[in-house]
Design a protein around this motif. Sequence first.
Motif, short mmCIF file in Angstrom:
data_model
loop_
_atom_site.label_atom_id
_atom_site.label_comp_id
_atom_site.label_asym_id
_atom_site.label_seq_id
_atom_site.Cartn_x
_atom_site.Cartn_y
_atom_site.Cartn_z
N ALA A 15 24.29 43.46 48.00
CA ALA A 15 24.46 42.83 46.69
C ALA A 15 25.18 43.77 45.74
O ALA A 15 26.08 43.37 45.00
N SER A 16 24.81 45.07 45.79
CA SER A 16 25.48 46.05 44.94
C SER A 16 26.94 46.18 45.29
O SER A 16 27.81 46.27 44.43
N ALA A 17 27.22 46.17 46.59
CA ALA A 17 28.61 46.27 47.04
C ALA A 17 29.42 45.09 46.59
O ALA A 17 30.58 45.21 46.16
N THR A 18 28.80 43.90 46.62
CA THR A 18 29.49 42.69 46.20
C THR A 18 29.82 42.75 44.71
O THR A 18 30.92 42.42 44.27
N LEU A 19 28.83 43.21 43.90
CA LEU A 19 29.05 43.30 42.46
C LEU A 19 30.13 44.31 42.12
O LEU A 19 31.00 44.07 41.27
N SER A 20 30.08 45.46 42.80
CA SER A 20 31.04 46.51 42.48
C SER A 20 32.44 46.16 42.92
O SER A 20 33.42 46.63 42.36
N SER A 21 32.53 45.28 43.95
CA SER A 21 33.85 44.93 44.46
C SER A 21 34.45 43.72 43.76
O SER A 21 35.58 43.34 44.03
N SER A 22 33.64 43.02 42.89
CA SER A 22 34.17 41.85 42.20
C SER A 22 35.28 42.30 41.24
O SER A 22 35.11 43.28 40.52
N PRO A 23 36.41 41.59 41.24
CA PRO A 23 37.55 42.03 40.44
C PRO A 23 37.26 41.98 38.95
O PRO A 23 36.56 41.10 38.46
N LYS A 24 37.81 42.94 38.25
CA LYS A 24 37.67 42.96 36.80
C LYS A 24 38.49 41.83 36.19
O LYS A 24 39.61 41.55 36.62
N LYS A 25 37.92 41.17 35.21
CA LYS A 25 38.62 40.05 34.59
C LYS A 25 39.78 40.53 33.73
O LYS A 25 39.70 41.59 33.09
N LYS A 26 40.85 39.73 33.72
CA LYS A 26 42.05 40.10 32.96
C LYS A 26 41.80 39.88 31.46
O LYS A 26 41.39 38.79 31.07
N PRO A 27 42.09 40.87 30.63
CA PRO A 27 41.86 40.71 29.19
C PRO A 27 42.93 39.80 28.55
O PRO A 27 44.12 40.00 28.75
N LEU A 28 42.48 38.82 27.80
CA LEU A 28 43.36 37.90 27.08
C LEU A 28 43.03 37.99 25.60
O LEU A 28 41.85 37.99 25.22
N ILE A 29 44.04 38.05 24.78
CA ILE A 29 43.86 38.08 23.32
C ILE A 29 44.35 36.76 22.74
O ILE A 29 45.45 36.30 23.06
N PHE A 30 43.52 36.16 21.88
CA PHE A 30 43.88 34.89 21.25
C PHE A 30 44.24 35.11 19.80
O PHE A 30 43.54 35.82 19.07
N LEU A 31 45.33 34.49 19.36
CA LEU A 31 45.77 34.56 17.97
C LEU A 31 45.82 33.15 17.38
O LEU A 31 46.55 32.28 17.89
N GLY A 32 45.05 32.91 16.34
CA GLY A 32 45.04 31.61 15.68
C GLY A 32 44.25 31.72 14.39
O GLY A 32 43.53 32.69 14.18
N SER A 33 44.36 30.70 13.54
CA SER A 33 43.67 30.78 12.25
C SER A 33 42.97 29.49 11.82
O SER A 33 41.76 29.51 11.57
#
Length: 356
Positions: A15-33
């Motif tokens: 389980a630890s190996a699965t968690l550590s190997s899960s890909p990091k999510k891509k950071p998205l920035i939102f701009l709106g008002s």
Amino acid sequence: MNSALMLRRFICVNASATLSSSPKKKPLIFLGSPQVSVTVLEALFDASSAPNSSFEVAGIVTQPPARRDRGRKVLPSPVAQYGLEKGLPSDLIFSPEKAGDEAFLCALRDLQPELCVTAAYGNILPTKFLNIPLHGTVNIHPSLLPLYRGAAPVQRALQDGVQETGVSLAFTVRKLDAGAVIASKSFQVDDQIKAPELLSLLFSEGSKLLIRELPSIFDGSAKSKAVPQDDSKATLAPKIAPDEAWLSFDQEAFVLHNKVRAFAGWPGTRAKVLVLDDKSGQQNELELKIITTRICQSTEVLNGEQDYVTFKKGSLVFPCGGGTALEVLEVQLPGKKAIDATAFWNGLRGQKLKKL
């Protein structure tokens, strides 16, 4: 070591190996008002929380807090407020005066965004901003680009009386709304729909386009399939000025009707009329906010009444240019609530109404 303990350790290690190997999510920035931008941000939060999502909303950029509720309170933008409600830390909600502020750009670089998404943000993005996200910046624009580039595409389209409009998802470049179009969707325009309603519809549909196209944007294939705009077909949608709100009844009814629909919400449309009391001889000038209209299909009411407003079947009938007439169904007096034409006409108590 007994077999049960060994099995538990095996499960924990895997389980630890699965968690550590899960890909990091891509950071998205939102701009709106404004409020219509919240629709897009909500769609991004929902999509990012899906089990198979590859991205996360890593930050929000919005306009600085401003006076709302008729100027009584300084409040964050609707987008900032929604971000806080979703639990985004306040230090990840940026509200720079300009998107080129160096302190802001430094903080943005630290987040290492792979993509920025804009939807009615309200600030010009300089090159040094556009160079930061790995996959660029994409914008939801409520028109069928290259038509109606600029600050007020929905309002100007309605003012022109278009029968078709739409929403485009396009890459952002330095030139205003001129980037290659990734996807678009067109809609027929009802002749009674007003700008706030149409704007809401287009951003709602635009958010669906965005979520559909995000995988291709992140894997880079969107750049190869995006269609460059034909600048020779471009039209502009300049910002609306408050003094455009006045109606001139020497114009034809269809022009005025389209203007009422286009400027609904802000700045609204206004007209001046003269209230005449035949008994006392008094005259009072009134300023009316015109809320809802339609084009009069009959001109029989105009005979001999070119300067006077008449009442017919629940509407105030204003004679207009070219022998046309505009039916006004709903009005608002300064400082009062909107009322229908019947209530306004009854309030005149037999006094005449003359257009100015």
